[in-house]
Design a protein around this motif. Structure first.
Motif, PDB file in Angstrom:
ATOM      1  N   LEU A  99      28.046  67.592  81.973  1.00 44.08           N
ATOM      2  CA  LEU A  99      26.692  67.796  81.432  1.00 44.08           C
ATOM      3  C   LEU A  99      25.781  66.643  81.847  1.00 44.08           C
ATOM      4  O   LEU A  99      24.666  66.868  82.350  1.00 44.08           O
ATOM      5  CB  LEU A  99      26.755  67.920  79.909  1.00 44.08           C
ATOM      6  CG  LEU A  99      25.420  67.842  79.166  1.00 44.08           C
ATOM      7  CD1 LEU A  99      24.538  69.040  79.530  1.00 44.08           C
ATOM      8  CD2 LEU A  99      25.640  67.758  77.659  1.00 44.08           C
ATOM      9  N   LEU A 115      26.910  75.557  81.147  1.00 43.78           N
ATOM     10  CA  LEU A 115      26.032  75.142  82.246  1.00 43.78           C
ATOM     11  C   LEU A 115      26.602  75.641  83.561  1.00 43.78           C
ATOM     12  O   LEU A 115      27.781  75.997  83.672  1.00 43.78           O
ATOM     13  CB  LEU A 115      25.856  73.620  82.267  1.00 43.78           C
ATOM     14  CG  LEU A 115      27.100  72.739  82.533  1.00 43.78           C
ATOM     15  CD1 LEU A 115      27.315  72.523  84.037  1.00 43.78           C
ATOM     16  CD2 LEU A 115      26.928  71.388  81.853  1.00 43.78           C
ATOM     17  N   GLN A 145      16.810  72.921  82.653  1.00 41.18           N
ATOM     18  CA  GLN A 145      17.279  73.314  81.329  1.00 41.18           C
ATOM     19  C   GLN A 145      16.725  74.688  80.992  1.00 41.18           C
ATOM     20  O   GLN A 145      15.547  74.974  81.227  1.00 41.18           O
ATOM     21  CB  GLN A 145      16.845  72.294  80.276  1.00 41.18           C
ATOM     22  CG  GLN A 145      17.439  70.909  80.490  1.00 41.18           C
ATOM     23  CD  GLN A 145      17.031  69.938  79.396  1.00 41.18           C
ATOM     24  OE1 GLN A 145      16.674  70.332  78.290  1.00 41.18           O
ATOM     25  NE2 GLN A 145      17.079  68.649  79.715  1.00 41.18           N
ATOM     26  N   ILE A 180      21.109  66.345  73.631  1.00 39.98           N
ATOM     27  CA  ILE A 180      20.724  65.931  74.975  1.00 39.98           C
ATOM     28  C   ILE A 180      19.607  64.898  74.913  1.00 39.98           C
ATOM     29  O   ILE A 180      19.653  63.852  75.558  1.00 39.98           O
ATOM     30  CB  ILE A 180      20.260  67.142  75.815  1.00 39.98           C
ATOM     31  CG1 ILE A 180      21.436  68.090  76.082  1.00 39.98           C
ATOM     32  CG2 ILE A 180      19.654  66.687  77.138  1.00 39.98           C
ATOM     33  CD1 ILE A 180      21.049  69.346  76.827  1.00 39.98           C
ATOM     34  N   SER A 207      31.413  67.178  78.667  1.00 36.34           N
ATOM     35  CA  SER A 207      30.296  66.266  78.391  1.00 36.34           C
ATOM     36  C   SER A 207      29.931  65.450  79.620  1.00 36.34           C
ATOM     37  O   SER A 207      28.749  65.212  79.893  1.00 36.34           O
ATOM     38  CB  SER A 207      30.651  65.336  77.231  1.00 36.34           C
ATOM     39  OG  SER A 207      30.805  66.062  76.028  1.00 36.34           O
ATOM     40  N   TRP A 263      22.754  70.545  73.805  1.00 34.99           N
ATOM     41  CA  TRP A 263      23.453  71.380  74.776  1.00 34.99           C
ATOM     42  C   TRP A 263      24.084  72.561  74.058  1.00 34.99           C
ATOM     43  O   TRP A 263      24.796  72.395  73.059  1.00 34.99           O
ATOM     44  CB  TRP A 263      24.511  70.559  75.502  1.00 34.99           C
ATOM     45  CG  TRP A 263      25.227  71.325  76.576  1.00 34.99           C
ATOM     46  CD1 TRP A 263      24.700  72.243  77.427  1.00 34.99           C
ATOM     47  CD2 TRP A 263      26.624  71.242  76.909  1.00 34.99           C
ATOM     48  NE1 TRP A 263      25.660  72.732  78.281  1.00 34.99           N
ATOM     49  CE2 TRP A 263      26.844  72.133  77.984  1.00 34.99           C
ATOM     50  CE3 TRP A 263      27.683  70.482  76.416  1.00 34.99           C
ATOM     51  CZ2 TRP A 263      28.104  72.295  78.559  1.00 34.99           C
ATOM     52  CZ3 TRP A 263      28.935  70.643  76.996  1.00 34.99           C
ATOM     53  CH2 TRP A 263      29.137  71.540  78.058  1.00 34.99           C
ATOM     54  N   VAL A 320      21.269  74.377  82.651  1.00 32.47           N
ATOM     55  CA  VAL A 320      21.944  73.869  81.458  1.00 32.47           C
ATOM     56  C   VAL A 320      21.354  74.606  80.265  1.00 32.47           C
ATOM     57  O   VAL A 320      20.145  74.515  80.015  1.00 32.47           O
ATOM     58  CB  VAL A 320      21.738  72.344  81.289  1.00 32.47           C
ATOM     59  CG1 VAL A 320      22.343  71.865  79.969  1.00 32.47           C
ATOM     60  CG2 VAL A 320      22.354  71.589  82.461  1.00 32.47           C
ATOM     61  N   THR A 346      20.312  75.279  76.568  1.00 34.51           N
ATOM     62  CA  THR A 346      19.971  74.369  75.472  1.00 34.51           C
ATOM     63  C   THR A 346      19.545  75.138  74.237  1.00 34.51           C
ATOM     64  O   THR A 346      19.175  76.326  74.296  1.00 34.51           O
ATOM     65  CB  THR A 346      18.832  73.421  75.887  1.00 34.51           C
ATOM     66  OG1 THR A 346      17.646  74.196  76.127  1.00 34.51           O
ATOM     67  CG2 THR A 346      19.190  72.621  77.127  1.00 34.51           C
TER      68      THR A 346
END
Length: 407
Positions: free
Chosen positions: A164, A140, A174, A130, A161, A136, A114, A116
C-alpha cells in the motif's frame, strides 16, 4: 499476467488460535471468497502468505486449480520477488477482508488504483488510515515492480501494508468506495459474528434468488437448499444431495423395470425434491470460472429427470389401449411445460406471464398431483387435463403479448 497477493496471518481477536482469514462465511473460509474475487478479476496466479499449510489453504489450492488458476502458498515475504515480474498486474487483498466482489471488480478491473473509504467511520471498522481524510479499504491494484522493493523489508513485515505504501509513493490514484458498502455490512474487515451472519444471508439470497411461492414446491426446495448450503458448502457433504437425487432416480428406474411403478414414481418424486436442493448448493459452491460451465450439466440432469418421470408416469397408467398412447400423454404434458418455461423466459420482463415460469418448472407440485392420481388409476386423465390447462396458458401469453404491442 494478473497476480493476486493474499495474506492469512492475522489472528482472529474473537477466537484465539484461529486466523481471521479462516473464519467461515457461507460454508467456506473468507480466504476462499477472496480467491473467488481474484478469479473474477481475471487473475491467472494467486500467491498467499501463510503460516503453514492447513486444510483451509489446501481447499483454496484445489478450488483455484479447478478454476484453472495457479495457487502458491509461501511463508517468506522475500519469495514474492521471485514470483512476480515488473510488468505484471498485482492485486492485493488485505488479510481477512470480505469485499463486495462485484464492486471491487468494477473499480479495479480496468486500471490501477487504491480503494479508499472516509476515515470516519472506516477506522472504527478496523481499516488502516492513509491520511487525514482517507483509510485504505483493503484492496489495490499496482504494477509488479512494486514487489521488488519488498526484498528490502524484514521477513515478518506486513506485505499488504507495505505494498500500500509503495503504491501510494508511486503515485497510484485513489478510488473512493461508496461508504454505504461499509455501513450496510457489504464490505467487512473485522466483523463480529452477528454482522457476518447478516452479510451471509444477503449474499446467499443474492446468489440464489429463490423463485416465488407461485411455485410452492420449487420455492420450498430452493429455500431448503439455501439454508442447508450455509452448513455444508465447502465440506465433504456438499455433493450428498446431488448424489442422493441421482441415486433416487437410478433406483426408481430399477424398480420400474421389475414391475413396481408406483413405488418407482414415489422415488421419482423424491428425486424431484432433491434436484433443486442440490442445484442451489452447487451454485453456492462453484468457483467463478466453473459457474457457466456447469450449467450444461444442470440442464442435462433436468432433461434426464424429465425423461425418467415421463416413463414412470406412463408405467402407472392402465395397460388397456395402445402402449404408445400411455407414453404420448405425459410426453405432451412435459413438452408443453418445457415450452412454457422457455416462452416465459423469452417474455421477461414483459407482462405478468413472465412470473409463471417457475410454475411450469415446478416438478414437485406436478408430482404431488400425479402420484395420488396414479394410485387411483387416474394418472392418464389428470395428465390430459393438465396438458389442456398448460396449452390454454400459452394461448393466454399470446393474447397478452399482442395486447402489449398494440399502439
Amino acid at each position: 499476467m494478473r497476480i493476486a497477493i493474499l495474506t492469512a496471518l492475522a489472528e482472529d481477536p474473537d477466537h484465539k488460535g484461529r486466523k481471521r482469514a479462516f473464519r467461515i462465511f457461507a460454508g467456506r473460509s473468507i480466504l476462499s471468497h477472496q480467491l473467488d474475487c481474484a478469479i473474477d478479476l481475471g487473475c491467472e496466479s494467486v500467491v498467499c502468505l501463510v503460516g503453514g499449510l492447513g486444510q483451509d489453504v489446501i481447499a483454496c489450492q484445489h478450488r483455484a486449480e479447478a478454476a484453472g488458476v495457479r495457487f502458491q502458498a509461501i511463508e517468506d515475504l522475500r519469495r514474492l520477488s521471485g514470483l512476480v515480474k515488473a510488468d505484471d498486474d498485482i492485486f492485493v487483498i488485505a488479510d481477512g477482508l470480505l469485499p463486495a466482489a462485484e464492486e471491487a471488480v468494477r473499480l479495479l478491473n480496468e486500471r490501477s488504483g487504491v480503494l479508499t473509504l472516509p476515515v470516519d467511520p472506516a477506522l472504527g471498522f478496523g481499516f488502516e488510515r492513509i491520511d487525514g481524510q482517507c483509510a485504505w479499504a483493503g484492496m489495490l491494484r499496482t504494477r509488479g515492480q512494486s514487489v521488488e522493493r519488498l526484498s528490502d523489508l524484514p521477513p515478518d513485515a506486513a506485505a499488504a501494508s507495505a505494498l500500500l505504501r509503495i503504491a501510494l509513493q508511486a503515485g497510484t490514484r485513489q478510488t473512493a468506495l461508496d461508504p454505504a458498502l461499509l455501513l450496510n455490512g457489504d464490505w467487512l474487515l473485522r466483523a463480529d459474528s452477528p454482522t457476518l451472519l447478516e452479510r451471509e444471508k444477503r449474499w446467499i439470497a443474492g446468489r440464489v434468488s429463490p423463485v416465488s411461492f407461485a411455485a410452492p414446491g420449487l420455492a420450498t426446495a430452493e429455500r431448503i437448499g439455501a439454508r442447508l448450503g450455509r452448513d455444508i458448502v465447502g465440506t465433504r457433504l456438499e455433493r450428498v444431495p446431488l448424489f442422493a437425487a441421482v441415486g433416487a432416480g437410478v433406483l426408481a428406474a430399477l424398480l420400474a423395470t421389475i414391475g413396481k411403478p408406483l413405488v418407482a414414481l414415489a422415488l421419482g418424486t423424491a428425486m424431484a425434491v432433491l434436484l433443486p436442493i442440490a442445484g442451489v448448493i452447487q451454485r453456492l459452491g462453484r468457483a467463478p470460472r466453473n459457474r457457466t460451465r456447469r450449467f450444461g450439466v444442470d440442464a442435462a440432469l433436468r432433461a434426464g429427470a424429465d425423461l425418467l418421470l415421463v416413463a414412470l408416469i406412463a408405467l402407472t397408467m392402465p395397460v388397456e389401449g395402445s402402449a404408445w398412447l400411455r407414453l404420448f400423454v405425459p410426453t405432451i404434458l412435459f413438452g408443453l411445460l418445457r415450452l412454457g418455461e422457455q416462452l416465459a423466459l423469452d417474455s421477461e420482463p414483459r407482462g405478468s406471464f413472465a412470473s409463471w415460469r417457475a410454475l411450469y418448472a415446478d416438478r414437485i407440485l406436478l408430482l404431488a398431483l400425479v402420484l395420488p392420481a396414479a394410485f387411483f388409476g387416474l394418472a392418464q386423465l389428470l395428465c390430459a387435463v393438465l396438458s389442456l390447462l398448460v396449452l390454454g396458458s400459452l394461448f393466454f401469453r399470446d393474447e397478452e403479448e399482442r395486447g402489449l404491442t398494440v399502439d
